[in-house]
Design a protein around this motif. Structure first.
Motif, PDB file in Angstrom:
ATOM      1  N   ASN A 183       6.380 -13.477   3.807  1.00  0.00           N
ATOM      2  CA  ASN A 183       6.270 -14.934   3.668  1.00  0.00           C
ATOM      3  C   ASN A 183       5.021 -15.311   2.881  1.00  0.00           C
ATOM      4  N   GLY A 184       4.996 -16.565   2.463  1.00  0.00           N
ATOM      5  CA  GLY A 184       3.813 -17.133   1.843  1.00  0.00           C
ATOM      6  C   GLY A 184       3.559 -16.653   0.429  1.00  0.00           C
ATOM      7  N   PRO A 185       2.391 -16.991  -0.113  1.00  0.00           N
ATOM      8  CA  PRO A 185       2.055 -16.642  -1.495  1.00  0.00           C
ATOM      9  C   PRO A 185       2.035 -15.138  -1.774  1.00  0.00           C
ATOM     10  N   LEU A 186       1.847 -14.320  -0.739  1.00  0.00           N
ATOM     11  CA  LEU A 186       1.787 -12.870  -0.943  1.00  0.00           C
ATOM     12  C   LEU A 186       3.117 -12.187  -0.643  1.00  0.00           C
ATOM     13  N   GLN A 187       4.180 -12.955  -0.516  1.00  0.00           N
ATOM     14  CA  GLN A 187       5.503 -12.390  -0.225  1.00  0.00           C
ATOM     15  C   GLN A 187       5.865 -11.300  -1.227  1.00  0.00           C
ATOM     16  N   GLY A 188       6.320 -10.159  -0.714  1.00  0.00           N
ATOM     17  CA  GLY A 188       6.686  -9.031  -1.569  1.00  0.00           C
ATOM     18  C   GLY A 188       5.569  -8.030  -1.783  1.00  0.00           C
ATOM     19  N   MET A 189       4.348  -8.419  -1.457  1.00  0.00           N
ATOM     20  CA  MET A 189       3.212  -7.501  -1.593  1.00  0.00           C
ATOM     21  C   MET A 189       3.141  -6.605  -0.363  1.00  0.00           C
ATOM     22  N   THR A 190       2.760  -5.354  -0.540  1.00  0.00           N
ATOM     23  CA  THR A 190       2.585  -4.479   0.616  1.00  0.00           C
ATOM     24  C   THR A 190       1.213  -4.725   1.244  1.00  0.00           C
ATOM     25  N   LEU A 191       1.092  -4.333   2.509  1.00  0.00           N
ATOM     26  CA  LEU A 191      -0.150  -4.601   3.229  1.00  0.00           C
ATOM     27  C   LEU A 191      -1.327  -3.878   2.599  1.00  0.00           C
ATOM     28  N   ASP A 192      -1.128  -2.673   2.100  1.00  0.00           N
ATOM     29  CA  ASP A 192      -2.240  -1.970   1.456  1.00  0.00           C
ATOM     30  C   ASP A 192      -2.695  -2.703   0.193  1.00  0.00           C
ATOM     31  N   GLN A 193      -1.740  -3.296  -0.544  1.00  0.00           N
ATOM     32  CA  GLN A 193      -2.117  -4.083  -1.724  1.00  0.00           C
ATOM     33  C   GLN A 193      -2.911  -5.325  -1.331  1.00  0.00           C
ATOM     34  N   ALA A 194      -2.472  -6.002  -0.263  1.00  0.00           N
ATOM     35  CA  ALA A 194      -3.193  -7.179   0.216  1.00  0.00           C
ATOM     36  C   ALA A 194      -4.603  -6.811   0.663  1.00  0.00           C
ATOM     37  N   TRP A 195      -4.739  -5.657   1.313  1.00  0.00           N
ATOM     38  CA  TRP A 195      -6.049  -5.191   1.759  1.00  0.00           C
ATOM     39  C   TRP A 195      -6.982  -4.973   0.567  1.00  0.00           C
ATOM     40  N   GLN A 196      -6.453  -4.417  -0.512  1.00  0.00           N
ATOM     41  CA  GLN A 196      -7.275  -4.137  -1.683  1.00  0.00           C
ATOM     42  C   GLN A 196      -7.602  -5.399  -2.490  1.00  0.00           C
ATOM     43  N   LYS A 197      -6.644  -6.320  -2.602  1.00  0.00           N
ATOM     44  CA  LYS A 197      -6.788  -7.450  -3.519  1.00  0.00           C
ATOM     45  C   LYS A 197      -7.227  -8.749  -2.851  1.00  0.00           C
ATOM     46  N   HIS A 198      -7.057  -8.845  -1.537  1.00  0.00           N
ATOM     47  CA  HIS A 198      -7.343 -10.109  -0.843  1.00  0.00           C
ATOM     48  C   HIS A 198      -8.133  -9.812   0.425  1.00  0.00           C
TER      49      HIS A 198
END
Length: 317
Positions: free
Chosen positions: A53-68
């Motif tokens: 959900n949300g603006p990061l929909q489709g991103m994996t958690l490891d990617q979110a950890w690195q980028k956000h």
């Protein structure tokens, strides 16, 4: 500012000891009739969860950890520290042990060792775990393994639904048949098998054992950890802090009504193990139900829970 929970798509793992309860109990779309593990909140390279959900929909958690990293309070570290699973043990898991951080990094090139804990969601009457052993020295441990005297070596304990078990690295352990648990652990996939009941896989082969490494990392003699749950209440939310230790703090939450939570720490990992309800943040209201896994990011400073639901929540220490 990102002001809503991050709901995650689990990853499922086929296991020789798995079954169908992840579908039967939680309604998951599992890949096989021997599905043993649901990796509900994972940034591990062997099975990262995907944001739904949300603006990061489709991103994996490891990617979110690195980028956000701001969503996680700017917490340091190259790797996301925790991994949340639900396990369906249709048959016995192997007797196993996990290394500490130093050994895992030095020998396996893995970011973390593996300290874990289990909340017993359900189990058959009379169910048992292997937890610890009776050897007083490494020589005695090795001798009992060599002679196959598993009943002399291994210590078993009875369990029931609602029990909580803390398994620090170095603890000899095995989940018994007919048990479903929620596991909170360091984000590691290093397991050393000590004994596997001489089982054979679908190709007729016995699974690999790791006796030498197991003896190197095992706690010998075994010692039970000393901890005590702490209870408190916030509105209609009953909170039981199950454990606070070096790597994580784990809570049992039961909401029956409404609760306004004002003290969200860095970020919280939440798995709904029963019931349904909703969570309200500054960005709106999201429904939650049994089988959901989500992260309340550090950018959500307060939230409201409503409904009748039971959750296991955790945070990294």
């Amino acid at each position: 500012m990102y002001g809503e929970p991050l709901f995650l798509q689990p990853v499922f793992k086929d296991r020789i000891w798995g079954g169908t309860k992840l579908k039967d109990v939680f309604g998951y779309d599992i890949p096989s009739h021997t599905t043993g593990e649901c990796w509900g909140i994972s940034a591990h390279p062997n099975g990262p969860s995907t944001i739904l959900n949300g603006p990061l929909q489709g991103m994996t958690l490891d990617q979110a950890w690195q980028k956000h990293r701001g969503l996680f309070g700017g917490q340091s570290g190259e790797d996301f520290p925790l991994l949340i699973k639900i396990l369906d043990a249709k048959t016995d898991l192997s007797v196993q042990v996990h290394p500490d951080d130093d050994y895992a990094q030095r020998v396996e090139n893995e970011a973390f060792g593996k300290t874990e804990c289990w909340y017993i969601i359900d189990c058959e009457e009379g169910a048992e775990l292997v937890y610890g052993h009776h050897a007083k020295s490494r020589d005695e441990f090795q001798t009992l393994v060599n002679e196959g005297k598993w009943n002399e070596l291994l210590r078993t304990v009875k369990i029931k639904p609602g029990d909580f078990v803390y398994v620090p690295n170095g603890t000899i352990h095995a989940i018994g048949a007919g048990t479903m648990i929620l596991e909170t652990q360091q984000s590691s996939d290093v397991t050393y098998r000590v004994y596997d009941y001489d089982r054979r896989d679908e190709h007729g082969n016995k699974r690999e054992l790791h006796i030498k490494k197991s003896i190197e990392v095992a706690m010998i003699p075994h010692e039970d950890a000393d901890f005590a749950p702490v209870k408190r209440q916030a509105g209609d939310l009953h909170i039981k802090k199950l454990i606070q230790e070096a790597y994580f703090t784990v809570y049992h939450w039961h909401i029956n009504g409404t609760s306004h939570v004002m003290d969200n720490p860095l970020y919280m990992l939440v798995s709904v193990i029963d019931g349904e309800g909703e969570i309200e943040t500054q960005n709106g209201v999201s429904s939650i139900k049994k089988g959901d896994h989500f992260i309340i990011p550090s950018t959500v400073k307060k939230f409201t829970l409503r409904g009748n639901a039971t959750m296991i929540a955790s945070k990294s220490n």
